[in-house]
Design a protein around this motif. Structure first.
Motif, PDB file in Angstrom:
ATOM      1  N   HIS A  49      15.147  15.439  40.757  1.00 34.59           N
ATOM      2  CA  HIS A  49      15.245  16.844  41.292  1.00 34.59           C
ATOM      3  C   HIS A  49      14.682  16.606  43.066  1.00 34.59           C
ATOM      4  N   GLU A  50      13.536  17.339  43.231  1.00 28.87           N
ATOM      5  CA  GLU A  50      13.136  17.272  44.860  1.00 28.87           C
ATOM      6  C   GLU A  50      12.281  16.159  44.878  1.00 28.87           C
ATOM      7  N   THR A  51      11.874  15.096  44.231  1.00 28.11           N
ATOM      8  CA  THR A  51      10.669  14.299  44.231  1.00 28.11           C
ATOM      9  C   THR A  51      11.131  13.066  45.597  1.00 28.11           C
ATOM     10  N   PRO A  52      12.619  12.701  45.687  1.00 25.04           N
ATOM     11  CA  PRO A  52      12.604  11.624  46.619  1.00 25.04           C
ATOM     12  C   PRO A  52      12.617  12.277  47.731  1.00 25.04           C
ATOM     13  N   ALA A  53      12.997  13.685  48.138  1.00 20.62           N
ATOM     14  CA  ALA A  53      12.830  14.277  49.458  1.00 20.62           C
ATOM     15  C   ALA A  53      11.092  14.359  49.652  1.00 20.62           C
ATOM     16  N   LEU A  54      10.383  14.930  48.620  1.00 20.99           N
ATOM     17  CA  LEU A  54       9.200  15.065  48.839  1.00 20.99           C
ATOM     18  C   LEU A  54       8.488  13.494  49.188  1.00 20.99           C
ATOM     19  N   ARG A  55       8.896  12.508  48.400  1.00 21.07           N
ATOM     20  CA  ARG A  55       8.292  11.336  48.633  1.00 21.07           C
ATOM     21  C   ARG A  55       8.420  10.853  50.158  1.00 21.07           C
ATOM     22  N   ASP A  56       9.637  11.181  50.681  1.00 18.40           N
ATOM     23  CA  ASP A  56       9.791  10.759  52.061  1.00 18.40           C
ATOM     24  C   ASP A  56       9.555  11.650  53.263  1.00 18.40           C
ATOM     25  N   GLY A  57       8.636  12.588  52.849  1.00 15.32           N
ATOM     26  CA  GLY A  57       8.080  13.529  53.655  1.00 15.32           C
ATOM     27  C   GLY A  57       8.837  14.794  53.974  1.00 15.32           C
ATOM     28  N   GLU A  58      10.211  14.806  53.368  1.00 12.52           N
ATOM     29  CA  GLU A  58      11.279  15.717  53.961  1.00 12.52           C
ATOM     30  C   GLU A  58      10.817  17.218  53.141  1.00 12.52           C
ATOM     31  N   VAL A  59      10.403  17.919  53.772  1.00 11.55           N
ATOM     32  CA  VAL A  59       9.848  19.206  53.154  1.00 11.55           C
ATOM     33  C   VAL A  59      10.456  20.556  53.602  1.00 11.55           C
ATOM     34  N   LEU A  60      11.669  20.440  54.403  1.00  9.05           N
ATOM     35  CA  LEU A  60      12.291  21.812  54.694  1.00  9.05           C
ATOM     36  C   LEU A  60      13.369  22.099  53.477  1.00  9.05           C
ATOM     37  N   PRO A  61      13.588  23.290  53.521  1.00  9.86           N
ATOM     38  CA  PRO A  61      14.163  23.953  52.259  1.00  9.86           C
ATOM     39  C   PRO A  61      15.508  23.434  51.993  1.00  9.86           C
ATOM     40  N   ALA A  95       6.589  12.572  37.188  1.00 10.75           N
ATOM     41  CA  ALA A  95       5.747  13.521  36.847  1.00 10.75           C
ATOM     42  C   ALA A  95       5.940  14.767  37.418  1.00 10.75           C
ATOM     43  N   VAL A  96       6.134  14.551  39.108  1.00  9.38           N
ATOM     44  CA  VAL A  96       6.103  15.696  39.859  1.00  9.38           C
ATOM     45  C   VAL A  96       7.398  16.580  39.505  1.00  9.38           C
ATOM     46  N   SER A  97       8.510  16.092  39.179  1.00  6.38           N
ATOM     47  CA  SER A  97       9.517  16.913  38.589  1.00  6.38           C
ATOM     48  C   SER A  97       9.258  17.591  37.329  1.00  6.38           C
ATOM     49  N   ALA A  98       8.465  17.168  36.280  1.00 12.04           N
ATOM     50  CA  ALA A  98       7.960  17.795  35.233  1.00 12.04           C
ATOM     51  C   ALA A  98       7.037  18.992  35.820  1.00 12.04           C
ATOM     52  N   GLU A 114      15.037  11.850  24.311  1.00  8.34           N
ATOM     53  CA  GLU A 114      13.583  10.929  24.692  1.00  8.34           C
ATOM     54  C   GLU A 114      13.358  10.990  26.097  1.00  8.34           C
ATOM     55  N   VAL A 115      11.851  11.029  26.420  1.00  7.36           N
ATOM     56  CA  VAL A 115      11.462  11.282  27.687  1.00  7.36           C
ATOM     57  C   VAL A 115      10.771  10.051  28.172  1.00  7.36           C
ATOM     58  N   ALA A 116      11.013   9.601  29.224  1.00  6.30           N
ATOM     59  CA  ALA A 116      10.355   8.229  29.558  1.00  6.30           C
ATOM     60  C   ALA A 116      10.111   8.292  31.217  1.00  6.30           C
ATOM     61  N   LEU A 117       9.054   7.415  31.387  1.00  4.71           N
ATOM     62  CA  LEU A 117       8.717   7.371  32.738  1.00  4.71           C
ATOM     63  C   LEU A 117       9.499   6.822  34.043  1.00  4.71           C
ATOM     64  N   HIS A 118       9.308   7.589  34.787  1.00  6.75           N
ATOM     65  CA  HIS A 118      10.324   7.506  36.131  1.00  6.75           C
ATOM     66  C   HIS A 118       9.257   7.624  37.431  1.00  6.75           C
ATOM     67  N   GLY A 119       7.934   7.076  37.290  1.00 13.05           N
ATOM     68  CA  GLY A 119       6.920   7.120  38.584  1.00 13.05           C
ATOM     69  C   GLY A 119       6.339   8.516  38.487  1.00 13.05           C
ATOM     70  N   TRP A 120       5.559   8.739  39.581  1.00 19.26           N
ATOM     71  CA  TRP A 120       4.842   9.828  39.833  1.00 19.26           C
ATOM     72  C   TRP A 120       5.521  10.990  40.762  1.00 19.26           C
ATOM     73  N   ILE A 121       6.117  10.445  41.802  1.00 21.07           N
ATOM     74  CA  ILE A 121       6.605  11.294  42.876  1.00 21.07           C
ATOM     75  C   ILE A 121       7.881  10.370  43.386  1.00 21.07           C
ATOM     76  N   HIS A 122       8.362   9.807  42.731  1.00 23.52           N
ATOM     77  CA  HIS A 122       9.630   8.714  42.767  1.00 23.52           C
ATOM     78  C   HIS A 122       9.216   8.014  43.829  1.00 23.52           C
ATOM     79  N   GLU A 123       8.098   7.402  43.895  1.00 21.25           N
ATOM     80  CA  GLU A 123       7.425   6.751  44.863  1.00 21.25           C
ATOM     81  C   GLU A 123       8.030   5.142  44.740  1.00 21.25           C
ATOM     82  N   ARG A 124       8.044   4.551  46.035  1.00 16.98           N
ATOM     83  CA  ARG A 124       8.583   3.045  46.071  1.00 16.98           C
ATOM     84  C   ARG A 124       7.236   2.161  45.727  1.00 16.98           C
ATOM     85  N   ASN A 125       7.209   1.689  44.307  1.00 14.44           N
ATOM     86  CA  ASN A 125       6.336   1.002  43.662  1.00 14.44           C
ATOM     87  C   ASN A 125       6.019  -0.337  44.379  1.00 14.44           C
ATOM     88  N   THR A 126       7.084  -0.868  45.204  1.00 11.13           N
ATOM     89  CA  THR A 126       6.902  -2.068  45.750  1.00 11.13           C
ATOM     90  C   THR A 126       6.213  -1.807  47.161  1.00 11.13           C
TER      91      THR A 126
END
Length: 305
Positions: A49-61, A95-98, A114-126
């Motif tokens: 959902h919105e998390t990749p944009a939020l992760r990258d600081g893209e907050v415009l509508p 989690a932020v999507s949830a 099934e519901v499984a983990l996919h990060g907090w805000i689609h962060e780049r874990n590396t």
């Protein structure tokens, strides 16, 4: 971790050390799937959902609306199709999507998915240090457990990659499986520095993912050049080959990408083709892991689960 020494100057222990950090161990492909089915089919959806944009600081509508489409339109269409076809699926949810879309995770669980983990805000874990990655993973697991009613047993890292700490954290959290790496077509056990971990890998691949074919970036060169029906043909060929080999067909989709009308037509046709064979086992990722995981103890799963 960045090594300032040019790779062509590395000694053998250095390049072997990098390669051996996380490696594919023994194959866990079973001799038989449940009820004598010829092929296992594990369909998954990354509800970014919105998390990749939020992760990258893209907050415009504008950019956020693309992600909102996944929750508002894509998810209801997907759940309707899965119910119609009688197909269980795995939803990997940041989690932020949830938290943004109240009731969505509960709807997945109520429908038997099934519901499984996919990060907090689609962060780049590396890009994270160990403590930050651990904190986000634990917080995400807590959110999904509260909303789904059960604690997740599997992980797909948001960027399909492992940091130096990821596998250790997977083991610390007691997760049964990961689905982020690409060393095989079939399930396998992950090795940590050459040692078996007991963690099952359900491998992904960009071929079996909707994003490379359909993503669009307005101000970059990224465009969806491949027609949906051609993508459907690729996935059908992947399934047919997996069936011929008696293996696993795993597919990764995103509600904000696959959820559009012309693409849902392709997904529906693919599921109808699979069901039409009469010998496919539709399963969640956790179901597949439970079946193949008996091999970790040296036993071979039988023809029923």
């Amino acid at each position: 971790m960045t090594d300032p020494t040019p790779p062509w100057q590395w000694d053998e222990p250095t390049w072997r050390g990098h390669v051996d950090q996380v490696r594919a161990g023994r194959s866990l492909a079973p001799e038989a799937w449940p009820d004598g089915r010829r092929v296992a089919v594990a369909i998954s959806f990354d509800s970014d959902h919105e998390t990749p944009a939020l992760r990258d600081g893209e907050v415009l509508p504008g950019k956020l609306a693309q992600g909102e489409y996944g929750a508002r339109v894509g998810v209801p269409r997907i759940l309707d199709l899965l119910e119609h076809q009688g197909v269980p699926a795995t939803f990997f949810v940041p989690a932020v999507s949830a938290l943004l879309h109240d009731g969505e995770v509960a709807a997945y669980a109520a429908a038997g998915h099934e519901v499984a983990l996919h990060g907090w805000i689609h962060e780049r874990n590396t890009a994270l240090d160990r403590d930050s990655e651990r904190d986000l993973m634990l917080r995400a697991a807590d959110v999904l457990e509260r909303q789904a009613g059960t604690r997740p047993t599997g992980l797909r890292t948001p960027s399909w990659d492992f940091s130096a700490a990821t596998l250790d954290l997977v083991r610390e959290l007691g997760l049964a499986y990961d689905s982020s790496l690409m060393a095989d077509d079939e399930p396998y056990e992950l090795l940590s520095r050459g040692e078996p971990t007991g963690v099952v890998e359900l491998p992904v691949e960009w071929i079996r993912d909707d994003a490379p074919y359909f993503m669009m970036e307005r101000f970059a060169s990224l465009r969806p050049y491949t027609p949906p029906r051609e993508v459907g043909r690729i996935w059908r060929d992947e399934f047919d080959a997996a069936r011929a080999q008696g293996g696993l067909f795993q597919l990764t989709l995103h509600p904000h990408i696959i959820g559009h009308r012309s693409r849902m037509v392709v997904l529906a046709e693919l599921l109808e083709h699979i069901a039409g064979t009469g010998d496919a086992w539709f399963a969640t990722h956790a179901d597949v892991v439970a079946h193949v995981g008996t091999r970790l103890a040296g036993a071979e799963p039988g023809v029923t689960a």
